[in-house]
Enzyme design. Sequence first.
Site, PDB file in Angstrom:
ATOM      1  N   ASP A 198       0.817  -1.231   0.000  1.00 55.19           N
ATOM      2  CA  ASP A 198       0.000   0.000   0.000  1.00 55.19           C
ATOM      3  C   ASP A 198       0.851   1.282   0.000  1.00 55.19           C
ATOM      4  O   ASP A 198       1.573   1.543   0.950  1.00 55.19           O
ATOM      5  CB  ASP A 198      -0.877  -0.065   1.260  1.00 55.19           C
ATOM      6  CG  ASP A 198      -1.676   1.188   1.567  1.00 55.19           C
ATOM      7  OD1 ASP A 198      -1.722   2.107   0.732  1.00 55.19           O
ATOM      8  OD2 ASP A 198      -2.288   1.226   2.658  1.00 55.19           O
ATOM      9  N   HIS A 372      -3.822   4.721   6.821  1.00 47.22           N
ATOM     10  CA  HIS A 372      -2.703   4.163   6.046  1.00 47.22           C
ATOM     11  C   HIS A 372      -1.378   4.489   6.723  1.00 47.22           C
ATOM     12  O   HIS A 372      -1.189   5.598   7.235  1.00 47.22           O
ATOM     13  CB  HIS A 372      -2.701   4.731   4.629  1.00 47.22           C
ATOM     14  CG  HIS A 372      -3.933   4.407   3.858  1.00 47.22           C
ATOM     15  ND1 HIS A 372      -4.059   3.275   3.087  1.00 47.22           N
ATOM     16  CD2 HIS A 372      -5.114   5.063   3.760  1.00 47.22           C
ATOM     17  CE1 HIS A 372      -5.260   3.249   2.531  1.00 47.22           C
ATOM     18  NE2 HIS A 372      -5.923   4.321   2.915  1.00 47.22           N
TER      19      HIS A 372
END
Lengths: 559, 559
Positions: A198, A372
Amino acid sequence: MSKKTNNEKLTIFALGGVGEIGKNMYVIQYGNDIVVIDSGLKFPEEDMLGIDIVIPDISYLTENRDKVRAIILTHGHEDHIGGLPYVLKHLNVPVYGTKLTIGLVENKLKEANLLGETKRILINEDSELKLGNTLTATFFRTNHSIPDSVGVCVATPEGNVVHTGDFKFDHTPVNGEFANLQRMAEIGSKGVLALLSDSTNAEKPGFTPSERNVGIVLEDIFRKATQRVVVATFASNVHRIQQVVNAAAATGRKITVIGRSMVNVVGIASDLGYLDIPDGMIIEPEEVNKMAADRVVILSTGSQGEPMSALTRMARSTHRKVDILPGDTVIIAATPVPGNEKYIGRTIDELFRLGANVIYSGSNSGVHVSGHGSQEELKLMLNLMKPKFFIPIHGEHRMQRKHALLGEAVGIAPEDIFMIDIGDTVEIQGGVARKAGKVTSGNVLIDGLGVGDVGNIVLRDRKLLSQDGILVVVVTLSKQDGQIVSGPDIISRGFVYVRESEGLLDEANRIVTSTLQRLMSERVNEWASLKTSVKDSLGRFLYEQTRRRPMILPIIMEV
Amino acid sequence: MSKKTNNEKLTIFALGGVGEIGKNMYVIQYGNDIVVIDSGLKFPEEDMLGIDIVIPDISYLTENRDKVRAIILTHGHEDHIGGLPYVLKHLNVPVYGTKLTIGLVENKLKEANLLGETKRILINEDSELKLGNTLTATFFRTNHSIPDSVGVCVATPEGNVVHTGDFKFDHTPVNGEFANLQRMAEIGSKGVLALLSDSTNAEKPGFTPSERNVGIVLEDIFRKATQRVVVATFASNVHRIQQVVNAAAATGRKITVIGRSMVNVVGIASDLGYLDIPDGMIIEPEEVNKMAADRVVILSTGSQGEPMSALTRMARSTHRKVDILPGDTVIIAATPVPGNEKYIGRTIDELFRLGANVIYSGSNSGVHVSGHGSQEELKLMLNLMKPKFFIPIHGEHRMQRKHALLGEAVGIAPEDIFMIDIGDTVEIQGGVARKAGKVTSGNVLIDGLGVGDVGNIVLRDRKLLSQDGILVVVVTLSKQDGQIVSGPDIISRGFVYVRESEGLLDEANRIVTSTLQRLMSERVNEWASLKTSVKDSLGRFLYEQTRRRPMILPIIMEV
């Protein structure tokens, strides 16, 4: 575990999610076995006028439908599951996901009348899936802004391919569900051939703070607020919602839930045991006005300033059930998704004008943290997995690029890092990886019920129409002698105020008439030439007079 | 200084610049004397489709043209001077500004053919302007992202009104021109009745760093770069350009300048002595390719990703003279203006794809600082001026609100702080201030040559057209019997791909025909009714089939 088939190769590519934020869809193929990871949607770019949502072009999958063994979902966010209803219409494949993810998917499939025909299989962190003859999937728990998020390890005859899903490392998770560092380390020590990780926050230095920090701030604000508190956040952020519940409980407030997706998610997450809400805590919106203002929390959608959302309607005083009153505290517990800054700014302004005290992330308020991981967490993941090859995914190109630099920083050779766009394949055979050709990929635009029926020409026309409007020029010609029987009539929309521009339009009419008469006297009677000449002469005149270029649509009728 | 006229009052209001970023225009009136401060433009909001720029409605000024004594300009940014060419067409008033400001204005007026008829008067920090019978203006130097910025003190019979202009406090200014703290303190100690102060960064805690910090970072990047360096920044940021020149000189590089506004500003600023460029440093773009890559700097427009700018064209490899080569370093020395994040992101991605090393503000790179003071600087200004009344200006409503809170924090009573929208007047008489009525104010939209001829109806049509396009339905009826002679013909634009939707359009045609026939058999022959029925039946059908609502434009011809 997986048996090696001679001469076969491992292929990895993305149909969505690289070079963009959204519509995540990754494909791992070994010989005749294909596994798809995630099936998301993307919200339209600003030049996709009138488009509702965007999904990946899945031609490759439909052409290889016999090989597709599974769609594995890493978590329940729209950019990972939102494309499913469209994909499943063309590709009836079993869908694997954790309990909350499948719960959210079922809600979607019900709306699309696809629930009956879709095989849904629950997994947990300890599941092991045999997929076709050659692939095996296992899982590891991660932290993210929705519970029940996992990463996937796909064992192939070439080696293990790890897909992180969306992740951060939250060392004090709200639900006590820690990221499984031990499992990740174990996968790493067994050997990772390729890591797909990611890249969302690859531009951000340091660590992303724990979600728990937000809870502390929320409780403090709830305690100090002398009147009602409104909290707007992403409906899917169940941890955040739990912290709103906890803060309300700690400060003796009741909660009402407004906005369709918030009501949906709170329902599903409570039913499945992901939200712990004390009995009697939730009240109906109608009850709010009967309660003392300092006993109420309103949990709402609209943290992005979406025009139709509950918060936006409250800010404009057009919500049917709840008004914002002077002295209310409004917490916008989210950061603007790029492109939404102006909408959310306008909502904040409107709330201030109503006399509310607005607390939002722009003012360093601590009411939001990202889901994130930042640079240090991305490096931690790289070092846990120690991959041979690294493919940064899930991000705009610049974020993938920054992530690639982090890979180099932890010691991966530049030639072992693959920057991919959608459709670019990475082939691995005998431990050697190389960029191979492209598979079909792209954006499929969804506008209303139409899937893929709006393309570049339609979008170009919408763009033109949006800039300077349209002039329709209608004229009726005689079949006998080609003379003008009626018209020309000029009708405009989106061009100028007609009432104030009569002179201009009269003159435009004269120009069309004289153009037609000239052509007729020259015995030009092909409609195509007539139309082109009308367009040219009228377009030139209007540009000279107004410096605008409206679309001109000449229509010739014959009687 | 100024004599007191009985029964007159002081009125302060904004025609632009409050509740928005842009089109700054403030008005100070005492009796028959009006002074205007700044005359800016605003770039269109995202719902102002096709609009080029926005200026304030100046009806109040044209209706009181005999009283307007001056337009005073605080500095040369577009949001402070960009509206001048439009305003001066309706209001021939002397324009006052510092040397660089007037230099930039003259360039604008030349293009608009207004140079001859406009009286321009140079001021400096020591100027004192008698304006009408009652007003006197003096000035104080400030720091901002363009040189020669000043604040204004207007002495009125009621007391001094101070307008800060845009400001920060830069204690190590690039040009050695310090903000005049002594002058500000002196004004403060003489007494300030009302302070109008810049709210742009009122949401940002702390101090804004010195512009000089950027210079250090630039020189370091220039030194490490092994190939060409491209720097994109705002053309008007002359300090930044000077630092690019200094860094180039220190590292033995030559500079080429590309982009129309950059070439313009570098020319004007050099001619007027605001840029110190060593002889022979500037080279033509054509020479770049002949030079060693590590001897070149390309100074460019496009720091906001504007589609037609030099940097965007280089990123797309469509610039006529300069290509980006792998290994080039591109510095984007600006932060995105809200709304431009996606454009600039796309440009960065494209530059990375060309193999450039891109350094931009999102990555904590130190290549940009703001030109506006943060919270501590705003408090410093408040404490230097010690105003009786405080009016936060220059910002969105939420920024004004945060600025008001800073005012309260330094001890101004809440009732002495005035939150104003455009048109709201603050009246002061006998030392008492109150919010009085509104004067005419609003947005005047400029589209091409049209000033104010595009309004809500035209914009609504453009919005509709941009979402689902248009269907034009043409039918010719007989004058004799009202029967259909020709058509109905349906032409669509921006709706669907016609080739793939033939069935849909055929069916639409049948629905229009049968609607018309039914009405004729019912002897309905008013055109308005016919048109409404066609719109309704066709609109319903299309929505059922496609969930879209294109604009439907029925046209009836009669022969």
